[in-house]
Enzyme design. Structure first.
Site, short mmCIF file in Angstrom:
data_model
loop_
_atom_site.label_atom_id
_atom_site.label_comp_id
_atom_site.label_asym_id
_atom_site.label_seq_id
_atom_site.Cartn_x
_atom_site.Cartn_y
_atom_site.Cartn_z
N GLY B 293 0.81 -1.22 0.00
CA GLY B 293 0.00 0.00 0.00
C GLY B 293 0.84 1.26 0.00
O GLY B 293 1.95 1.29 -0.53
N SER B 294 0.31 2.31 0.64
CA SER B 294 0.88 3.65 0.48
C SER B 294 2.32 3.77 0.96
O SER B 294 2.98 4.76 0.62
CB SER B 294 0.04 4.67 1.24
#
Lengths: 125, 571
Positions: B293-294
């Site tokens: 993810g981020s």
């Protein structure tokens, strides 16, 4: 003359036999002693290992934390905050004056320049 | 001390011609003399030989004491495992094992009955068959407790006896289970560092019977038991608080690559590893792959800045979602405006990050992640290492989604190692579970990004902790910087809104990072009174608590004189 020599030789043989036997006996005893000591050493080593394992178990942070939590109320224990650890030089020390400084002597006991520490809320001026 | 030999008046062999006068029976005597001489010579020779040998034995040292000790083949010894401070992580203890000598057993029925009265779950048929087999020796049960031993002794059954054998004991229980690993009942390492030690050649030692426990040097790991416990304790609490299905964390020394602590939950107790092989209890940090993810946006940003095509002042248009075929890329907290690089980072904009990756191009993007080691199987001492997953062929859409952390699955440990390179001046150091000095690390390190890029990344990480999603991760005086990652998990082939994989990647102190911390929380639920479960709300505060508790042990001192702007001054 020959008889004397023979007697001496016989005596020597007997003495040598006795001496040999006593040496043999002594070495057997020593060997038994060595074995006994080795068994004892092995046992001690095992005990040491066991105690070390026990110590590691008893002093493990997991267990200490459980105990600390259990007795926190009775003993007034609290988790220290990261900010409660400061360097020694951050602590305000006693004021420094040259010896014989009249003004210094007068205000001795009063911090002339309170050191500011950022680590204590409301610390410093 | 010199001493004089008494001068012999006549030796056993008087000189020829100096013989005494011949008496009667002189021939006899002469013959006798000769034989006597031979006899005396033989005796002297034999005794000289015996004496010589005695002196020889007296002068040689005895073989080492092991010649007398009973060298029992069952006692397969292993070296102790200790942590970086010398605390015991694994050791050998002796436990009794029960055996029978069927030839000496008078009545097998009675023996089995009696044994069953003190031992739990005895297999009657099996033991009866064994004890009436007429063999010389059969094992009945290994690893019985001292108390059971005493009870069996008290029964006084002839032909039943005990032998001591070695068992592995882990004083810390589950605390470092995934790192230390496991042994099987024959004391051979089957997982973790235990297996690594065997692969290093302990196995051959055991086969040769050269494994005297006290002769084996303990193996020192880079783990710190205190820090390890703190990470595990905080993660256990976080899992309960956010009702997550799993969690994990690693603390990495940013300068040496040493793993100081690594935890994966749920774990198991290595002293009773009945569930160690459950699929859910694997070591997620090194043997589980996730779409991170981020947190991946940090790598994308570093790549764009390192390429020289993007600077901190560059701007990217995040007003419109990116439409690509039937896919739409949207922002979680859409700002609907043009963003600078630092804004992109702190608002965690998918759109702007994807455009940053576009500047570098698909091949450059893949090459960069490969250089950071995020796409290859990591090489470390732990045997349990998973291979990352990447698309077979990178297309434009892959590059877009991978720029914000979807489409590539890699292990959390690798992510932490690559992140350490982003903040430590651009040096990628392979992780190690054994102690390593900075000099050794420098010899192994490869420069993956420019030092200036690393300085910019430190600035961005700190900015995000001051103004962005990492606000809850800060600890006063330790200058923490970090990046959140809230990834959606694939459920039944679709990205799901309410199944999240959260991560927080942090480093401190940000002006010259000593440690990198990565925490993952799998499928957290919103906390009481919170309506969402983003990484900034659960992973970040967990990191803050871990750092706050661990710094005294890690030896990092608080400082109050560093500011974020100072991070960029030198460039």
């Amino acid at each position: 003359m020959m008889r004397l020599v023979n007697l001496v030789l016989v005596a020597l043989v007997i003495a040598a036999a006795t001496w040999t036997y006593s040496i043999k006996h002594e070495s057997e005893q020593r060997l038994a002693e060595i074995r006994r000591l080795e068994r004892q050493i092995a046992l001690e080593r095992q005990t040491i290992d066991l105690l070390k394992a026990d110590w590691a178990h008893l002093s493990h942070p997991q267990r200490l934390q459980l105990l600390a939590e259990r007795y926190a109320a009775d003993l007034g224990l609290e988790t220290p905050d990261a900010n409660q650890f400061i360097a020694v030089e951050e602590l305000p020390g006693p004021p420094q004056f040259d010896p014989g400084d009249a003004v210094g002597d007068i205000i001795a006991g009063e911090p002339s320049d309170p050191l500011t520490t950022g680590s204590i809320d409301g610390g410093g001026q | 001390m010199p001493f004089a030999l008494p001068r012999m008046r006549f030796g056993p062999f008087p000189r020829f011609g100096a013989r005494p006068a011949v008496h009667r029976g002189d021939r006899l005597m002469r013959m006798g003399r000769g034989r006597l001489g031979i006899a005396i010579g033989c005796f002297i020779a034999v005794y000289a030989l015996i004496g010589g040998r005695l002196v020889q034995y007296g002068l040689t040292d005895l073989d080492h004491a092991g010649t007398y000790g009973v060298n029992d083949r069952i006692l397969a010894a292993r070296p102790d495992l200790i942590d970086r401070r010398g605390n015991l992580l694994a050791t050998d203890i002796r436990v009794p094992a029960l055996y029978g000598e069927p030839r000496r057993i008078i009545d097998p029925d009675e023996a089995v009955e009696a044994l069953a009265s003190v031992l739990p779950d005895v297999d009657y048929q099996d033991w009866h068959r064994k004890l009436s087999s007429g063999a010389g020796f059969v094992w009945l049960r290994r690893e019985i407790t001292p108390r059971q031993q005493a009870e069996v002794m008290a029964l006084g059954i002839p032909g039943i006896g005990f032998r001591e054998e070695t068992r592995r004991f882990y004083p810390g229980g589950p605390t470092a289970a995934h790192i230390v690993g496991l042994v099987n009942i024959d004391n051979a390492g089957t997982a973790g560092i235990e297996k690594y030690v065997d692969d290093q050649g302990l196995g051959t030692l055991q086969e040769l019977g050269l494994d005297q426990s006290d002769a084996l040097e303990p193996v020192r790991l880079s783990i710190d038991t205190g820090v390890q416990h703190i990470v595990r304790d905080e993660l256990v609490q976080a899992m309960q608080r956010y009702q997550a299905i799993a969690a994990g964390g690693v603390i990495l020394n940013a300068k040496t690559g040493e793993v100081v602590a690594m935890v994966s939950l749920p774990d198991y107790d290595p002293n009773n590893p009945f569930n160690a092989l459950d699929k859910d209890r694997l070591n997620r940090m090194s043997a589980g792959t996730f779409e991170m993810g981020s947190t991946f946006k940090a790598f994308t940003t570093a790549m764009a800045l390192d390429s020289g095509l993007v600077t901190l002042e560059s701007r990217f248009d995040a007003r419109q979602p990116i439409r690509y075929g039937r896919f739409t890329i949207n922002d979680f907290h859409a700002k609907k405006r043009i963003l600078s690089v630092p804004e992109t980072f702190i608002y965690s904009s998918n759109i702007a990050t994807a455009k940053m990756a576009e500047v570098v191009g698909i091949d450059g993007h893949r090459a960069f992640l490969k250089r950071l080691g995020l796409l290859d199987r990591m090489d470390t001492q732990l045997p349990e290492v998973a291979k990352p997953l990447e698309p077979a062929e990178w297309k434009q859409l892959n590059s877009i989604t991978i720029s914000f952390g979807h489409g590539v699955s890699t292990t959390p440990l690798q992510t932490a190692v690559a992140a350490a390179a982003l903040v430590n001046g651009g040096r990628l150091i392979p992780p190690s579970f054994l102690p390593r000095t900075e000099a050794e690390a420098n010899a192994l390190a490869t420069q993956v990004i420019k030092a200036e890029t690393s300085a910019m990344m430190r600035y961005l990480f700190r900015l995000n902790a001051e103004q962005g999603s990492g606000r809850r991760a800060t600890v006063d005086g330790f200058f923490v910087g970090g990046k959140t990652g809230t990834a959606e998990k694939v459920i039944n082939g679709r990205y799901s809104d309410d199944h999240r994989f959260n991560a927080f990647l942090a480093a401190f102190p940000m002006d010259d990072p000593e440690y990198v911390v990565l925490i993952i929380i799998d499928e957290p639920k919103p906390e009481e009174g919170q309506h969402s479960a983003t990484a900034g709300l659960n992973a970040a505060p967990t990191v803050s608590r871990i750092i706050g508790r661990a710094v005294p042990l890690l030896g990092v001192e608080p400082r109050y004189d560093v500011t974020r702007d100072a991070l960029l001054v030198s460039y």
